[in-house]
Structure formats: structure tokens, C-alpha cells
Design an enzyme around this catalytic site. Structure first.
Site, mmCIF file in Angstrom:
data_model
loop_
_atom_site.group_PDB
_atom_site.id
_atom_site.type_symbol
_atom_site.label_atom_id
_atom_site.label_comp_id
_atom_site.label_asym_id
_atom_site.label_seq_id
_atom_site.Cartn_x
_atom_site.Cartn_y
_atom_site.Cartn_z
ATOM 1 N N HIS A 1 0.856 -1.176 0.000
ATOM 2 C CA HIS A 1 0.000 0.000 0.000
ATOM 3 C C HIS A 1 0.895 1.229 0.000
ATOM 4 O O HIS A 1 2.005 1.196 0.515
ATOM 5 C CB HIS A 1 -0.881 -0.024 1.265
ATOM 6 C CG HIS A 1 -1.810 1.134 1.365
ATOM 7 N ND1 HIS A 1 -3.015 1.170 0.705
ATOM 8 C CD2 HIS A 1 -1.721 2.302 2.044
ATOM 9 C CE1 HIS A 1 -3.622 2.317 0.977
ATOM 10 N NE2 HIS A 1 -2.865 3.027 1.782
ATOM 11 N N ARG B 1 -14.626 12.965 7.103
ATOM 12 C CA ARG B 1 -13.342 13.601 7.426
ATOM 13 C C ARG B 1 -12.945 14.599 6.342
ATOM 14 O O ARG B 1 -12.420 15.678 6.620
ATOM 15 C CB ARG B 1 -12.254 12.526 7.582
ATOM 16 C CG ARG B 1 -12.387 11.741 8.880
ATOM 17 C CD ARG B 1 -11.514 10.505 8.858
ATOM 18 N NE ARG B 1 -10.116 10.826 8.701
ATOM 19 C CZ ARG B 1 -9.201 10.003 8.189
ATOM 20 N NH1 ARG B 1 -9.540 8.788 7.795
ATOM 21 N NH2 ARG B 1 -7.954 10.370 8.088
ATOM 22 N N LYS C 1 -8.384 -1.548 6.090
ATOM 23 C CA LYS C 1 -8.528 -2.039 4.714
ATOM 24 C C LYS C 1 -7.492 -3.111 4.401
ATOM 25 O O LYS C 1 -7.775 -4.097 3.735
ATOM 26 C CB LYS C 1 -8.403 -0.872 3.727
ATOM 27 C CG LYS C 1 -9.654 0.012 3.742
ATOM 28 C CD LYS C 1 -9.521 1.236 2.877
ATOM 29 C CE LYS C 1 -8.560 2.233 3.458
ATOM 30 N NZ LYS C 1 -8.682 3.598 3.061
ATOM 31 N N SER D 1 -7.653 3.790 9.398
ATOM 32 C CA SER D 1 -8.288 3.741 8.069
ATOM 33 C C SER D 1 -7.484 2.827 7.135
ATOM 34 O O SER D 1 -8.035 1.937 6.480
ATOM 35 C CB SER D 1 -8.361 5.168 7.510
ATOM 36 O OG SER D 1 -8.566 5.179 6.134
ATOM 37 N N ASP E 1 -15.087 2.799 6.945
ATOM 38 C CA ASP E 1 -14.040 3.722 6.499
ATOM 39 C C ASP E 1 -14.579 4.648 5.417
ATOM 40 O O ASP E 1 -14.252 5.834 5.389
ATOM 41 C CB ASP E 1 -12.818 2.948 5.986
ATOM 42 C CG ASP E 1 -11.727 3.909 5.526
ATOM 43 O OD1 ASP E 1 -11.259 4.693 6.368
ATOM 44 O OD2 ASP E 1 -11.370 3.907 4.336
HETATM 45 N N1 URA Z 1 -5.355 6.818 3.046
HETATM 46 C C1 URA Z 1 -6.355 6.128 3.643
HETATM 47 O O1 URA Z 1 -6.715 5.051 3.194
HETATM 48 N N2 URA Z 1 -6.936 6.663 4.729
HETATM 49 C C2 URA Z 1 -6.582 7.842 5.265
HETATM 50 O O2 URA Z 1 -7.140 8.252 6.265
HETATM 51 C C3 URA Z 1 -5.551 8.554 4.630
HETATM 52 C C4 URA Z 1 -4.946 8.010 3.525
#
Ligand code: URA
Length: 424
Positions: free
Chosen positions: A82, A168, A187, A183, A161
Site C-alpha cells: 500500500h 473527514r 482495509k 483507516s 471507512d
Molecule cells: N489513506 C487512507 O486510506 N486513509 C486515510 O485516512 C488517509 C490516507
């Protein structure tokens, strides 16, 4: 228990319990807790933080809010990567097939971009015909058959999320390390792999503007992963100037192909190889230096390119039909000197205004447009020498804005390293 009690508690800097966090996430998804109450709680978290236990409970509650992908029918060692996002960041497109050439399994789910940084899913969709959405069975079959598939994130992965991120985004509560860590990790943990590698970008073009915050975020994510028994590694890399030369979807795919042919930019190659050699050495238990040599071999021999092409073909992508804009505007340096800075954030914003990115989730991307730098930080330019090419279509570009992206001085100042370190 009421949400008002929970907001009051966080306002007083007290720690929330697992039950309180579960109550919040469950009530929010059921529509029983209102957006304005969630927003107030988010702001209290931004201001007063969360401790390790709270971050873990929040990650867990989000992760279990939707589908948890079952990858048990994929044989072998499963690896995910990621990035916290950066300008010109096309690392996944090279890294995923490269790791698959080692026999590792890379079932990769990637997001679309919002903000000035483009998403991997958008870059792949610039390849005509590329099917970014596969059924769960197709996804698993492809990973078992060729070792790699890059698809878009399933609609029901971590719905909490999605809801929280949307709030947010419009309430000034994105920049909280506990909220970002939970967050991202919710995932990653929902995607069911054995090893997680995260490229934490640091600099003006990244979410983390300084090294101190990037290290804190990395430590939080590693702790969450370890508490789940998932080996998690964060590589901290520079995002003060764009990665590679190309910014914009199809142009970045062209640069990916060049890199897989052994002719890519050195900074992009260095980031790819540093993450790949860490992943290969960890997952296959071989020496990291040896892993690095093998990664370079697999690129220079064309093996990783063949894997990338195979992935595109399996997902119906016709790489030969990739199109880039034919209208090119050259930007030249008004003066001679050393390039001491290329502002990633500003260039990312210009690329977005040209149509390469989105302002709202409904916006349509123009895959053909973008920017290709001719020079990078550390280079010397003469007056009137080209600094960048702009691949434009219908939207005009403002040349005076572009000049402010470049810092040119009489002496060369090279400060930031490309790789700041690894946290594990
Ligand atoms: N990437 C994400 O998946 N979540 C965040 O809060 C910030 C960047």
C-alpha cells in the site's frame, strides 16, 4: 451508553473503551448516530488523539464493519503493498508483477484517486479494455494462475471507512495519525494477506509533510498489524519531488513499461527495488542484498515485464492501444542554474486541473493528459532549456503557475534522501 457521553469523554481527553468504539461505529452505519455527532467526535480525536488500545479497537470495529476477504483458496505466500499516496507514484504497477515472478501471490486491491494524487485503479483503467472489477472467483483464479491481479477495492470492504473518510474530507479531520492509521490498516487487514508492506510517503506532495509524523504513523500501523499477527513493514520514502518523470495516468503507464524494460528513472527503480527486496527477503527468507540482485535481474531480463503484460491480458487490457495526448506544450526554464526543488504538491494540483485527477468522486478523468518532467532535482539547466512537457487536451495551462513549481539556484543543494528508512 449514548454518543453524547462518548463525545464528552473524548473532549476531556479520556480513553474510549472497546464497547464505546463499537457502539459508535455500529450506530453510525445503522444511521442511529448522526453525521454531526460523528463529526464532533472526529474533531475531538484530531485534537486529543487516541492511545494504542483505542487505535486498535477502532481498526477492529472498522475492519469488521463489512466483508473480510477470504483468500484461503489462494495457495502460497500472500503479499500486499500500500502507498499513503504521492505524485507520480506508479510503484504498485511495477512491484506487483515483480513480486509475482518470485512465486509470491499478490492479490492487490487498489483505490481510485481523490485529491491531487492519482489512484492505481485509474492508472490501470487508462489501458483500453482493462477490467478493474473482477468477480471474487475470477480474482482468486487469476492470482492462483499467474500470481498477480490488481483490481479495484470491493464495494463492501470496510464500509465504516468509506463513511468516515467522506465525513473527514469535509470537516477538516483527515490529518489525524490515529484516524489515518486505522483507516489504512482496517482495509489492509480486511484484504486477508500474510505480509503487508506500506510505502509511507514523506514531503510536500504527501499526506505526511514531515519525517517525525511519518515515523509516528508507521509505528502505529506496524503495532496494529503485529497485534493482528500480520507482519507489517513500513518503508519511508521521499515525496518532495514527483517520483519518476511522469504524472498522469496513461503517461505513468508508459513510464512503468520503460522501467520494466530496464530503462526507467533511477528514483522510481530505487523505491521499487527497496520495497521488493524487503518483501522477497522477508517472505522467502533470503538475504536482502541477494534479493536485491535477483529483483534487478528479473527486471533486466524482461521477466517482470512479461508478468505485467500477462496480468493486463488476463484482465482484457490492450496495452498496445494506450493513448496519450498529441498536443504537447513545452515549458522552458527562464534562467540557468541547478534544480534544487520540484514541488510535487503544486505539480500534482496542476495535473489535476488539466484533467488527470478528480475534485469530486463523480468527476471523469482524462487518461491521456499529464506532465512529463524533462529534468529532475540535482540537474543543471541552461536558460531556455526544457524543464517539462505538458500533454494537454481541452483545458489550458497557466505557464506562470508552473514556474513556481521549480526552484533553481546558482549552487546545487541536495538535502533529502530518497529512502528514509524502514520501520518493522
Ligand atoms: N489513506 C487512507 O486510506 N486513509 C486515510 O485516512 C488517509 C490516507
Amino acid at each position: 451508553m449514548t454518543i453524547l457521553d462518548i463525545i464528552e469523554k473524548k473532549k476531556k481527553k479520556l480513553s474510549l473503551t472497546e464497547d464505546e468504539i463499537k457502539f459508535w461505529i455500529k450506530g453510525m452505519l445503522a444511521g442511529e448516530i448522526k453525521d454531526y455527532q460523528v463529526s464532533a467526535l472526529l474533531m475531538a480525536i484530531v485534537l486529543n488523539g487516541m492511545d494504542d488500545d483505542e487505535i486498535f479497537y477502532l481498526t477492529d470495529a472498522m475492519l469488521n464493519s463489512g466483508e473480510v476477504v477470504d483468500l484461503s483458496s489462494i495457495s502460497g505466500i500472500k503479499v500486499d503493498k500500500h502507498s499513503t499516496g504521492g505524485v507520480g507514484d506508479k510503484v504498485t504497477l511495477i512491484l506487483a508483477p515483480l513480486l509475482a515472478t518470485f512465486g509470491l501471490k499478490v492479490p492487490k486491491m487498489s483505490g481510485r484517486g481523490l485529491g491531487h494524487t492519482g489512484g492505481t485503479a485509474d492508472k490501470l483503467e487508462s489501458i483500453p479494455g482493462y477490467r478493474i472489477e473482477l468477480s471474487r472467483d475470477e480474482f482468486i483464479k487469476q492470482v492462483n494462475d499467474i500470481g498477480v491481479a490488481v483490481i479495484s477495492q470491493s464495494g463492501n470492504l470496510v464500509p465504516a471507512d468509506k463513511k468516515l473518510y467522506a465525513l473527514r474530507d469535509v470537516t477538516g479531520t483527515v490529518d489525524s495519525l490515529p484516524l489515518i492509521a486505522s483507516s489504512i490498516m482496517s482495509k489492509k487487514l480486511a484484504s486477508g494477506v500474510d505480509y503487508i508492506f506500506i510505502d509511507v510517503k514523506v514531503g510536500n506532495g504527501a499526506l505526511m509533510k514531515n519525517l517525525e509524523d511519518a515515523k509516528k504513523l508507521a509505528n502505529m500501523m506496524v503495532k496494529i498489524g503485529n497485534r493482528y499477527g500480520k507482519k507489517t513493514f513500513c518503508v519511508l520514502t521521499d515525496m518532495n519531488e514527483p517520483l519518476g518523470y511522469a504524472i498522469g495516468n496513461a503517461l505513468e503507464v508508459v513510464e512503468v513499461l520503460d522501467t520494466l524494460k530496464g530503462m526507467g528513472p533511477s528514483d522510481l527503480l530505487e523505491v521499487v527495488v527497496s520495497i521488493a527486496s524487503l518483501a522477497v527477503s522477508t517472505a522467502l527468507n533470503i538475504n536482502e542484498e541477494e534479493a536485491k540482485v535477483q529483483c534487478l535481474k528479473k527486471i533486466n531480463s524482461g521477466e517482470a515485464l512479461t508478468k505485467f503484460i500477462s496480468m493486463c491480458e488476463h484482465q482484457s487490457g490492450d496495452i498496445k492501444s494506450l493513448e496519450i495526448s498529441k498536443r504537447i506544450v513545452s515549458f522552458r526554464s527562464p534562467k540557468a542554474g541547478y534544480i534544487n526543488g520540484i514541488n510535487a504538491l503544486k505539480l500534482g494540483e496542476i495535473a489535476r486541473a488539466m484533467g488527470a485527477g478528480r475534485y469530486t468522486t463523480e468527476d471523469k478523468i482524462n487518461y491521456k493528459v499529464g506532465i512529463v518532467l524533462t529534468r529532475k532535482k540535482g540537474d543543471y539547466v541552461e536558460a531556455n532549456e526544457e524543464l517539462a512537457k505538458f500533454y494537454v487536451e481541452d483545458k489550458d495551462i497557466k505557464l506562470n503557475e508552473i514556474w513556481s513549481c521549480f526552484e533553481i539556484g546558482d549552487e546545487s543543494i541536495l538535502d533529502e534522501p530518497l529512502i528514509y528508512g524502514v520501520i518493522k
